[in-house]
Design a protein around this motif. Structure first.
Motif, PDB file in Angstrom:
ATOM      1  N   UNK A  78       0.858  -1.181   0.000  1.00 55.90           N
ATOM      2  CA  UNK A  78       0.000   0.000   0.000  1.00 55.90           C
ATOM      3  C   UNK A  78       0.892   1.228   0.000  1.00 55.90           C
ATOM      4  N   UNK A  79       0.378   2.313  -0.567  1.00 56.81           N
ATOM      5  CA  UNK A  79       1.096   3.587  -0.557  1.00 56.81           C
ATOM      6  C   UNK A  79       1.013   4.201   0.835  1.00 56.81           C
ATOM      7  N   UNK A  80       2.119   4.748   1.291  1.00 57.79           N
ATOM      8  CA  UNK A  80       2.175   5.259   2.663  1.00 57.79           C
ATOM      9  C   UNK A  80       1.129   6.342   2.918  1.00 57.79           C
ATOM     10  N   UNK A  81       1.014   7.295   1.998  1.00 60.45           N
ATOM     11  CA  UNK A  81       0.097   8.406   2.241  1.00 60.45           C
ATOM     12  C   UNK A  81      -1.363   7.987   2.170  1.00 60.45           C
ATOM     13  N   UNK A  82      -1.662   6.831   1.577  1.00 59.44           N
ATOM     14  CA  UNK A  82      -3.035   6.344   1.498  1.00 59.44           C
ATOM     15  C   UNK A  82      -3.360   5.313   2.562  1.00 59.44           C
ATOM     16  N   UNK A  84      10.963   2.892  -2.947  1.00 54.87           N
ATOM     17  CA  UNK A  84      10.827   4.303  -3.285  1.00 54.87           C
ATOM     18  C   UNK A  84      10.065   4.467  -4.590  1.00 54.87           C
ATOM     19  N   UNK A  85       9.470   5.626  -4.757  1.00 57.87           N
ATOM     20  CA  UNK A  85       8.665   5.874  -5.939  1.00 57.87           C
ATOM     21  C   UNK A  85       9.513   5.883  -7.203  1.00 57.87           C
ATOM     22  N   UNK A  86      10.712   6.407  -7.124  1.00 57.21           N
ATOM     23  CA  UNK A  86      11.577   6.528  -8.292  1.00 57.21           C
ATOM     24  C   UNK A  86      12.555   5.359  -8.431  1.00 57.21           C
ATOM     25  N   UNK A  87      12.328   4.279  -7.709  1.00 60.63           N
ATOM     26  CA  UNK A  87      13.235   3.138  -7.735  1.00 60.63           C
ATOM     27  C   UNK A  87      12.419   1.854  -7.801  1.00 60.63           C
ATOM     28  N   UNK A  88      12.870   0.930  -8.629  1.00 64.26           N
ATOM     29  CA  UNK A  88      12.161  -0.336  -8.771  1.00 64.26           C
ATOM     30  C   UNK A  88      12.603  -1.379  -7.752  1.00 64.26           C
ATOM     31  N   UNK A 120       4.746   0.603   0.864  1.00 60.80           N
ATOM     32  CA  UNK A 120       5.026  -0.212   2.044  1.00 60.80           C
ATOM     33  C   UNK A 120       4.588  -1.652   1.788  1.00 60.80           C
ATOM     34  N   UNK A 121       5.420  -2.591   2.192  1.00 63.30           N
ATOM     35  CA  UNK A 121       5.110  -4.017   2.085  1.00 63.30           C
ATOM     36  C   UNK A 121       5.006  -4.579   3.495  1.00 63.30           C
ATOM     37  N   UNK A 122       3.885  -5.217   3.763  1.00 60.63           N
ATOM     38  CA  UNK A 122       3.620  -5.673   5.128  1.00 60.63           C
ATOM     39  C   UNK A 122       2.979  -7.053   5.093  1.00 60.63           C
ATOM     40  N   UNK A 123       3.086  -7.746   6.230  1.00 57.86           N
ATOM     41  CA  UNK A 123       2.485  -9.069   6.412  1.00 57.86           C
ATOM     42  C   UNK A 123       1.282  -8.917   7.325  1.00 57.86           C
ATOM     43  N   UNK A 132      16.657   4.612   7.726  1.00 59.82           N
ATOM     44  CA  UNK A 132      15.796   4.914   6.591  1.00 59.82           C
ATOM     45  C   UNK A 132      14.587   5.708   7.091  1.00 59.82           C
ATOM     46  N   UNK A 133      14.321   6.845   6.471  1.00 55.63           N
ATOM     47  CA  UNK A 133      13.217   7.725   6.851  1.00 55.63           C
ATOM     48  C   UNK A 133      12.060   7.495   5.883  1.00 55.63           C
ATOM     49  N   UNK A 134      10.885   7.248   6.437  1.00 53.20           N
ATOM     50  CA  UNK A 134       9.708   6.963   5.623  1.00 53.20           C
ATOM     51  C   UNK A 134       9.235   8.221   4.905  1.00 53.20           C
TER      52      UNK A 134
END
Length: 1112
Positions: free
Chosen positions: A492-496, A528-532, A550-553, A542-544
């Protein structure tokens, strides 16, 4: 120098641009010769033949015109019948003569004349030397019968009202229609459908029969009942449908004869047509027909390309593919070159699948078959290899050709390819997603030796489940194991996100810990948005960011979760419990209903970091009160991070090699392997030797000029061995060795690896099986192909069972071809607990579970897995395109700078003060930056009493005075239950005689004593069997000159069970010997830029002692 332009002659007129546009007008004056080819087509006959027959478009127009003429003649006949008013004449006069008006006669004569001329012209053009062949054709005879009488009436007006059977033109119309359809397919360059043609012929034949009968009966009955056309139609329908009301019947014998003739013709012609239609229908069912172009453009579909379709593969694909809600409206088109077998046919006839699955028999190498499957409109194409082939390289070559063919035909169609051999992977680099079977297989086997049950962990993560398995079971471990198996990886996207939006600008470890504390989700990585590239646990530095993915279980994705805030007003006893600390931990309450999870949020008010729940009580330890767990900081700084734990090497052997290593010449360095075994392998930073070992020294069982050792014991290895039993030393073994030699593993924990290409008992003993840490048995390729599919694992299963009986304490890790065969691992025929688990598996399968095999003890403990389980990884990639990347990072197949790695730690007695999983999460995040993702738990297996005479209660043994015998009985009780006395009649006879002699000394009225005698006899028999196996092994060791001291034949671990808890609830209590799965940050990500040298930097930043680093 001569001017070159003056020497170039002018262009001839035919090469001038003006002449190319306007045409060459001066070619007659040139010396060229005009040559005309195909001179035979310049004759008048050839030109007519070209227009009427050879040219597809003009021929189609001619046939359409001919078809229209025949229909017009039939229509004029019906008009004549409707306008006719028959009068009563002599006996047969109404049949011979009719009333035909002059305008109608003129139209019929014109149509007949045109039809006759066309027929004669076509007969002349198609003449090939045999005139009788042209004249005796049925269409030609019918044309003569229907046209010549009208021509005669022009010259003999008396015959103008003569009856002419013009209705027979319907058969000529049928013939013209068939030719017209053939020309139509030729003109539009489309392959005609045999089914369409046969249906057209059948319908037209039936219509012609009915029309002929109607017109014939109506005309003949002019001398009888004077039936109308409608009455004739009614009579024909009733007669041909075998109803036969009898209200309308022919009166005169000619009409009756015509009815008999038409019925006979129908009985002969129609069954032939129906037989051909049924045959074509069956053939079409085999080949599958076509996928509709209209459906392909309006509906979404995916294509599954396989060389042979088995029922297990089909059901795994369908269950996993349709497990996702947004894929319910998709169609699945199966393209397979073989005929559909009976099992697959029965499954595809089930309404749930028949409406969504389409089977096409064809090859992916043919554009026609790809067009049938509408590959250019497909959302994705899955290409699977046949792992049951004897030659797996040949199977890969077929897969590569299929992938090339699909990419050539539909360049924009996403490709999901499964390959078997890693050396063939570079041929399909263009594919969107690739899963190499041997890469994943060997990597999971290797990690099973480091982190127990990694294969089970990965399998559960890539399967779709709701966590409802075994929730009605009376055993607690099955409930916890089944519930935690529903955890999967989501994004999921962090801001959403509701889970992670509040942690923007905070460290990754802070977000992971607090999200787990508040919501019960485990944040494992970001992108990151600009990195695959996906980063697993990038660490506390690492700063969010708001744009991070975000990848979560979790048990379900956030979009399907409902959030309910708990009320502040609680009952008094709840508040008292919350006051005492332990229950103040958040409750991970998960209620799964209709695909939606409701998560109860704990009241997260401000609390002091040094509250009593985080500190060890003073009376709980002998050394006094221990410090509480430090809080996880929002933003990590140099003072809060324990850089010494992360970067420094606390083990002496990391910096200075020991004397033994120096004498043996074993000096390690960290770097990349100098050679890659195949193209496409990911370079991995690992431990290397400074100098290459000679090839002769690699033979463990044979000495050479460099050393004289001939067995593993003589080498004096400090660590236990890892033995790999494989058929050949293939390239896939590279992915087994590299994870075991990864740079982040301390040197003192590196296990020697022994490759055993053949496993007779002597070789097993020489390679040190008696003191090995793990024995890895790889499924042999030569046994993967069998006449019966499920027999492909027979040899592997029996070999592993032999090892299990000979070396019961040996940790054996096995890979099988079919998941269903896992039930035979460590098979015990009369083990009541195994039988109960078998019944549980059947119940879960009846409920539709995709993980029915998960409760088998060998799979739950990580002792066995099937690589076919990872087929779901490829299927899930259609919805979760990141799953393959995350799995490769977890297994160590890929290494991304800044991404963490999978490891494990063991909970010791000194760590039990942590008490719960939530506090462990906080301790790891605040100290080392590790992210726990699950727990591997081992428990004592509770023995259940059964009705069998060999299942004996342990409680009745407690009154025995000899404590040593009591312990021996308890440790060997399960072994005694797994034996069968019928296999050894001599031993059984001796034990019975011994029991009789013993029974004479003890009063028979004591039932308790009889039970003891029975138990002693069973234990004696069991010890006899074990001693027989032990003597066999020891004698072989003595024969080979090996010391039998290391063989402990009585050590058996059958009374324990192990299972995995993925992302357990925060209040889960930790137990002794729990193994926690960790995702540890990359140590190289924290290397300072001012390092004095590369060698010193590497020595100070990698290779920590895992145990000391995670000691709590």
């Amino acid at each position: 120098m001569v001017d070159m332009d003056s020497e170039v002659p002018p262009l001839p007129p035919r090469y001038r641009f003006r002449d190319l546009l306007l045409g060459d007008q001066g070619w007659q004056s040139d010396d060229r010769v005009q040559v005309e080819f195909y001179m035979n087509e310049n004759t008048f006959k050839e030109r007519l033949k070209l227009f009427f027959i050879k040219n597809q478009r003009s021929s189609l127009r001619i046939r359409l015109f001919n078809f229209s003429l025949k229909l017009l003649s039939c229509f004029l006949y019906i008009v004549r019948v409707l306008l006719d008013d028959p009068t009563q004449g002599l006996a047969w006069s109404p049949i011979i003569w009719v009333n035909r008006s002059l305008p109608l006669w003129g139209l019929q004569v014109s149509v007949a004349l045109i039809s006759l001329l066309e027929t004669l012209l076509l007969s002349y053009l198609s003449y090939k030397g045999n005139i009788w062949e042209q004249i005796l054709r049925i269409p030609f005879l019918l044309e003569i019968i229907n046209a010549v009488p009208f021509i005669i009436t022009i010259f003999w007006p008396v015959l103008r009202n003569l009856f002419i059977p013009v209705f027979l033109n319907c058969w000529l119309a049928k013939h013209a229609l068939e030719n017209m359809i053939n020309d139509l397919h030729r003109a539009i360059q489309r392959t005609q459908s045999a089914m369409f043609n046969q249906v057209l012929i059948l319908i037209s034949t039936l219509l012609c029969l009915i029309f002929t009968c109607i017109c014939g009966i109506q005309h003949l009955e002019r001398a009888g009942n004077r039936l109308t056309l409608f009455d004739s139609l009614y009579f024909c329908i009733v007669t041909f449908s075998t109803v036969g009301f009898g209200d309308v019947t022919p009166k005169i014998w000619p009409s009756k004869l015509l009815v008999v003739i038409m019925i006979c013709v129908a009985l002969v012609v129609l069954p032939i047509q129906f037989e051909q239609l049924a045959y074509l229908w069956m053939e079409r069912q085999k080949s599958g027909g076509n996928y509709s172009r209209h459906r392909a453009q309006t509906e979404k579909h995916v294509v599954l390309c396989v060389s042979s379709l088995k029922i297990d593969l089909l059901m795994d694909f369908l269950n996993e593919f349709y497990a996702h809600p947004r894929l319910q409206d998709y169609y699945v088109v199966i393209l397979c070159p073989t005929e559909m077998d009976a099992q697959v046919r029965r499954v595809l006839q089930i309404p749930m699948w028949s409406q969504r699955v389409i089977y096409l028999q064809g090859s992916a190498l043919k554009d026609q078959d790809l067009l049938r499957a509408k590959m250019d409109d497909a959302e994705a194409c899955f290409i699977l290899s046949s792992r049951c082939e004897v030659d797996r390289t040949a199977a890969d070559h077929q897969t590569i050709l299929r992938a090339w063919a699909v990419k050539d035909f539909a360049p924009n169609c996403p490709l999901y390819v499964q390959i078997l051999k890693p050396e063939n992977k570079f041929h399909i680099k263009f594919a969107d997603h690739v899963v190499c079977e041997e890469e994943f297989k060997y990597a999971m086997l290797a990690l099973n030796c480091i982190c127990p049950a990694t294969s089970t962990l990965i399998t559960l993560l890539v399967h779709t489940s709701r966590g409802q398995e075994s929730q009605q079971s009376p055993e607690q471990w099955q409930k916890m194991y089944g519930r935690c198996s529903g955890n999967e990886v989501y994004h999921i996207n962090l801001e959403e996100s509701t889970f992670f939006a509040e942690y923007e600008g905070k460290s990754f470890t802070y977000a992971s810990f607090h999200a787990h504390k508040k919501f019960g989700v485990c944040l494992i990585g970001v992108r990151k948005e600009d990195n695959k590239n996906i980063l697993l646990n990038p660490g506390p530095r690492y700063i969010m960011s708001s744009t991070d993915i975000c990848f979560y279980i979790n048990i379900t994705k956030e979009e399907n979760s409902a959030f309910k805030k708990q009320e502040k007003h609680r009952k008094k006893h709840e508040s008292k419990l919350a006051y005492h600390g332990a229950s103040r931990l958040p409750v991970h309450s998960i209620i799964a209903s209709m695909g939606t999870v409701a998560i109860d949020l704990q009241d997260t008010g401000c609390r002091t970091s040094s509250r009593p729940t985080l500190a060890l009580p003073s009376e709980g330890g002998k050394e006094g009160r221990r410090p509480s767990i430090a809080p996880v900081l929002e933003v990590a700084d140099s003072s809060s991070l324990q850089t010494c734990d992360l970067l420094s090497d606390q083990s002496e052997d990391e910096t200075t090699p020991s004397d033994d290593e120096v004498s043996a010449g074993l000096e390690y360095a960290k770097g990349y392997p100098p050679y890659s075994p195949y193209i496409g392998s990911s370079p991995t930073f690992c431990h290397l030797l400074h100098e290459k070992v000679p090839f002769c020294c690699l033979r463990l069982d044979k000495g050479c000029q460099h050393n004289y050792y001939e067995d593993a014991k003589a080498y004096g290895f400090k660590n236990k061995l890892i033995i790999v039993a494989a058929e050949t030393a293939g390239n896939g073994l590279y992915n087994f060795i590299v994870p075991l030699r990864a740079y982040y593993r301390p040197k003192k924990e590196l296990n020697p690896i022994v490759l055993l290409l053949d496993n007779p008992l002597d070789d097993l003993l020489r390679c040190g099986v008696t003191f090995a840490a793990n024995m890895v048995v790889v499924d042999k390729e030569s046994t993967m192909s069998a006449e019966e599919d499920y027999m492909a694992d027979a040899k592997t299963i029996v070999n592993v069972q032999t090892l299990f009986r000979l070396f019961s304490s040996l940790s054996i890790i096995t890979e099988l071809t079919h998941p269903a065969n896992m039930r035979f691992m460590q098979f015990r025929a009369k083990d009541c607990y195994s039988l109960a688990l078998s019944k549980l598996e059947k119940k879960e399968r009846e409920k539709g579970s995709n993980l029915a095999f998960m409760f088998r003890l060998p799979f739950a403990a990580g002792r066995v897995f099937s690589i076919s389980m990872l087929d779901t990884l490829l299927y899930q990639s259609f919805v979760k395109d990141y799953m393959i990347s995350i799995t490769r990072l977890l297994l160590g197949l890929d290494t991304t700078p800044g991404s963490g790695f999978l490891c494990s730690m063991k909970i010791t007695e000194e760590d039990l003060w942590i008490r719960t999983y939530a506090r462990l999460y906080q301790k790891l995040c605040s100290s080392t930056g590790d992210i726990p993702i699950g727990v591997y738990r081992t428990e004592s297996q509770k023995l259940t009493t059964s009705e069998s005479q060999i299942s004996i209660s342990v409680e009745e043994w407690e009154d025995t005075k000899d404590t040593k015998e009591q312990i021996s009985y308890r440790s060997n009780h399960r072994n005694s239950t797994s034996s069968d006395q019928s296999d050894h009649p001599l031993l059984r006879r001796k034990s019975m005689q011994w029991a009789r002699r013993l029974s004479r000394r003890v009063p028979r009225h004591s039932s308790k004593t009889a039970e003891k005698i029975n138990q002693q006899r069973m234990n004696l028999y069991r010890r006899s069997e074990r001693q027989e196996l032990a003597e066999l092994v020891k004698n072989r060791m003595k024969h080979l000159g090996l010391s039998p001291a290391g063989y402990d034949e009585m050590n058996d671990h059958q009374n324990t069970l192990s299972y995995i808890l993925i992302n357990p609830s925060p209040d889960t209590r930790l137990e002794l010997n729990d193994i926690v799965y960790l995702i540890r940050p990359d140590p190289l990500a924290y290397v300072p830029n001012t390092a004095p040298s590369r060698k010193d930097s590497l020595c100070n930043t990698v290779g920590q002692d895992t145990r000391e680093e995670t000691q709590l």
